[in-house]
Design a protein around this motif. Structure first.
Motif, PDB file in Angstrom:
ATOM      1  N   ASN A  57       0.821  -1.213   0.000  1.00 59.28           N
ATOM      2  CA  ASN A  57       0.000   0.000   0.000  1.00 59.28           C
ATOM      3  C   ASN A  57       0.856   1.264   0.000  1.00 59.28           C
ATOM      4  O   ASN A  57       0.542   2.241  -0.686  1.00 59.28           O
ATOM      5  CB  ASN A  57      -0.939  -0.001   1.209  1.00 59.28           C
ATOM      6  CG  ASN A  57      -2.221  -0.777   0.959  1.00 59.28           C
ATOM      7  OD1 ASN A  57      -3.151  -0.286   0.324  1.00 59.28           O
ATOM      8  ND2 ASN A  57      -2.251  -2.011   1.438  1.00 59.28           N
ATOM      9  N   LEU A  85      -5.797  -3.995  -0.554  1.00 59.95           N
ATOM     10  CA  LEU A  85      -5.615  -2.551  -0.659  1.00 59.95           C
ATOM     11  C   LEU A  85      -6.387  -1.880   0.482  1.00 59.95           C
ATOM     12  O   LEU A  85      -7.479  -2.314   0.814  1.00 59.95           O
ATOM     13  CB  LEU A  85      -6.159  -2.020  -1.987  1.00 59.95           C
ATOM     14  CG  LEU A  85      -5.281  -2.176  -3.229  1.00 59.95           C
ATOM     15  CD1 LEU A  85      -6.037  -1.681  -4.450  1.00 59.95           C
ATOM     16  CD2 LEU A  85      -3.976  -1.416  -3.083  1.00 59.95           C
ATOM     17  N   ASN A  86      -5.811  -0.837   1.068  1.00 58.32           N
ATOM     18  CA  ASN A  86      -6.579  -0.103   2.069  1.00 58.32           C
ATOM     19  C   ASN A  86      -7.647   0.732   1.364  1.00 58.32           C
ATOM     20  O   ASN A  86      -7.654   0.853   0.133  1.00 58.32           O
ATOM     21  CB  ASN A  86      -5.673   0.754   2.964  1.00 58.32           C
ATOM     22  CG  ASN A  86      -4.934   1.841   2.208  1.00 58.32           C
ATOM     23  OD1 ASN A  86      -5.468   2.463   1.292  1.00 58.32           O
ATOM     24  ND2 ASN A  86      -3.687   2.090   2.591  1.00 58.32           N
ATOM     25  N   ASN A  89      -6.489   3.710  -0.992  1.00 60.95           N
ATOM     26  CA  ASN A  89      -5.849   3.236  -2.224  1.00 60.95           C
ATOM     27  C   ASN A  89      -6.831   2.538  -3.137  1.00 60.95           C
ATOM     28  O   ASN A  89      -6.741   2.624  -4.369  1.00 60.95           O
ATOM     29  CB  ASN A  89      -4.678   2.312  -1.890  1.00 60.95           C
ATOM     30  CG  ASN A  89      -3.489   3.059  -1.339  1.00 60.95           C
ATOM     31  OD1 ASN A  89      -3.400   4.279  -1.458  1.00 60.95           O
ATOM     32  ND2 ASN A  89      -2.554   2.340  -0.726  1.00 60.95           N
TER      33      ASN A  89
END
Length: 307
Positions: A57, A85-86, A89
Motif C-alpha cells: 500500500n 488494498l486499504n 488506495n
C-alpha cells in the motif's frame, strides 16, 4: 487481465463502468513476481517489522504519480504476492492504473515493485517511513525540539542529524534525549510518531556532535574505549567476525584497545565466550561476568529438571 486503451483524454463508457465496478468490489491485489523480487519484499517486511500488505500500500501511494521502471519477465514461474488494498488506495487505484498506460494490472504492480526494489535498503526505508523522515527534517530545519514515540514511550529530543549506519544500511536519528539526559541514537524505522514543539533545539556540545557525525556508529562508541585480551583462537575469530566489529585503536603486548561503547562490546565480544577477556572498563567486565553466571544457571536448572 482486461486491457485498457485511452482515447485522448476521455475513457470510453465501458471502461468507466468497469472502473466504477472495480472500485466497488476490488479488495485484493494478487500478482506473480520473480523469486528475487519476492525475496526482497519479504526481507524488508522482516527487517522493518512491517506486514507485506502495508509495504504494498505504501509503495503504491508513493509511486502513483512517478515514472516507473518497466520489468520484462516474459514467461516465468515465481511467487504469488497477495494483499488487501486499504480503503484510500482502493478508491484511487483503477483511475491511477488506467492512466498509467500499462495494459494489465499484473504488469503495473510488477513495475511498481521492481522500481521499489531497485533502491538500496536505506532508500527503501526512506520510502516506507517517508512521513517520519519528513517530520524529523522539518524539526531540524526549524531548529525546534520534537517529541517522538519510540518503543511506546514519548521522548522530548533535540534532533541534530539523521545518518545511515553502514553496517546495517539503515538510518538513525542522533539527538539529545531529555528523558535520558544524554545523547542517543534512535532507529528511524522504529519511531512510531513525531510531534513538533515550540522549544528551540539545545546545542550542548557542538564539537562532540560534529565528531559523532564524522565517526558515526549506532552505538555511539566515539570517545569510549574497551581493552581486551584474546586467546590464540580468539585472535583467529576476531579476524573472521566482521559484523559489529569495533574500530581498533591500538595493539600492544597482546592487549587490544578498541573505540567501543559497552553496549557494542556486549554484542560483539560475548560471542567469543572463553576466547576473550575484558580488561577495561571494570564495570563492563563485571556485567559480562554476571551475564555468563546467569547463562550457566539457566543450563544448570534445565539439567536438574531433566534428571
Amino acid at each position: 487481465g482486461i486491457k485498457f486503451k485511452e482515447n485522448g483524454l476521455k475513457l470510453d463508457l465501458e471502461v468507466k463502468k468497469y472502473c466504477y465496478f472495480r472500485r466497488l468490489t476490488m479488495k485484493k491485489v494478487r500478482v506473480t513476481i520473480s523469486d528475487f523480487m519476492n525475496e526482497i519484499i519479504k526481507s524488508d517486511s522482516e527487517y522493518f517489522k512491517m506486514p507485506v500488505g502495508r509495504i504494498g500500500n505504501i509503495i503504491f501511494k508513493y509511486y502513483m504519480d512517478k515514472n516507473l521502471n518497466k520489468v520484462e519477465l516474459g514467461n516465468f514461474s515465481g511467487e504469488v504476492l497477495q494483499f488487501n488494498l486499504n480503503k484510500n488506495n482502493d478508491e484511487i487505484f483503477m483511475d491511477t492504473f488506467v492512466r498509467s498506460g500499462v495494459e494489465t494490472e499484473a504488469e503495473y504492480w510488477r513495475n511498481i515493485i521492481f522500481t521499489y526494489i531497485n533502491n538500496l535498503r536505506y532508500k527503501r526505508e526512506e520510502i516506507l517511513f517517508e512521513k517520519i523522515f519528513r517530520k524529523i527534517k522539518e524539526g531540524m530545519e526549524s531548529k525546534r525540539k520534537i517529541k517522538i514515540k519510540y518503543h511506546k514511550y514519548i521522548r522530548l529530543v533535540s534532533p541534530y542529524f539523521v545518518k545511515v549506519a553502514d553496517d546495517e544500511n539503515r538510518s538513525y536519528l542522533f539527538c539529545y534525549c531529555e528523558k535520558n539526559n544524554d545523547y542517543r541514537n534512535y532507529r528511524v524505522s522504529e519511531i512510531e510518531e513525531v510531534w513538533f514543539t515550540n522549544e528551540n533545539i539545545e546545542i550542548k556540545d557542538k564539537k562532540y556532535i560534529d565528531d559523532v557525525h564524522k565517526n558515526f556508529d549506532p552505538f555511539l562508541s566515539y570517545k569510549n574505549t574497551v581493552k581486551v585480551e584474546f586467546t590464540e583462537k580468539g585472535v583467529e575469530l576476531y579476524e573472521k567476525v566482521l559484523t559489529n566489529r569495533p574500530r581498533l585503536l591500538n595493539k600492544k603486548d597482546g592487549i587490544y584497545t578498541f573505540e567501543c561503547d559497552n553496549k557494542l562490546a556486549l554484542v560483539y565480544f560475548a560471542q567469543f565466550f572463553s576466547n576473550v577477556k575484558i580488561l577495561e572498563p571494570i564495570e563492563l567486565q563485571e556485567k559480562l561476568k554476571n551475564e555468563l553466571k546467569r547463562t550457566i544457571e539457566i543450563y544448570e536448572n534445565k539439567e536438574e529438571k531433566n534428571v
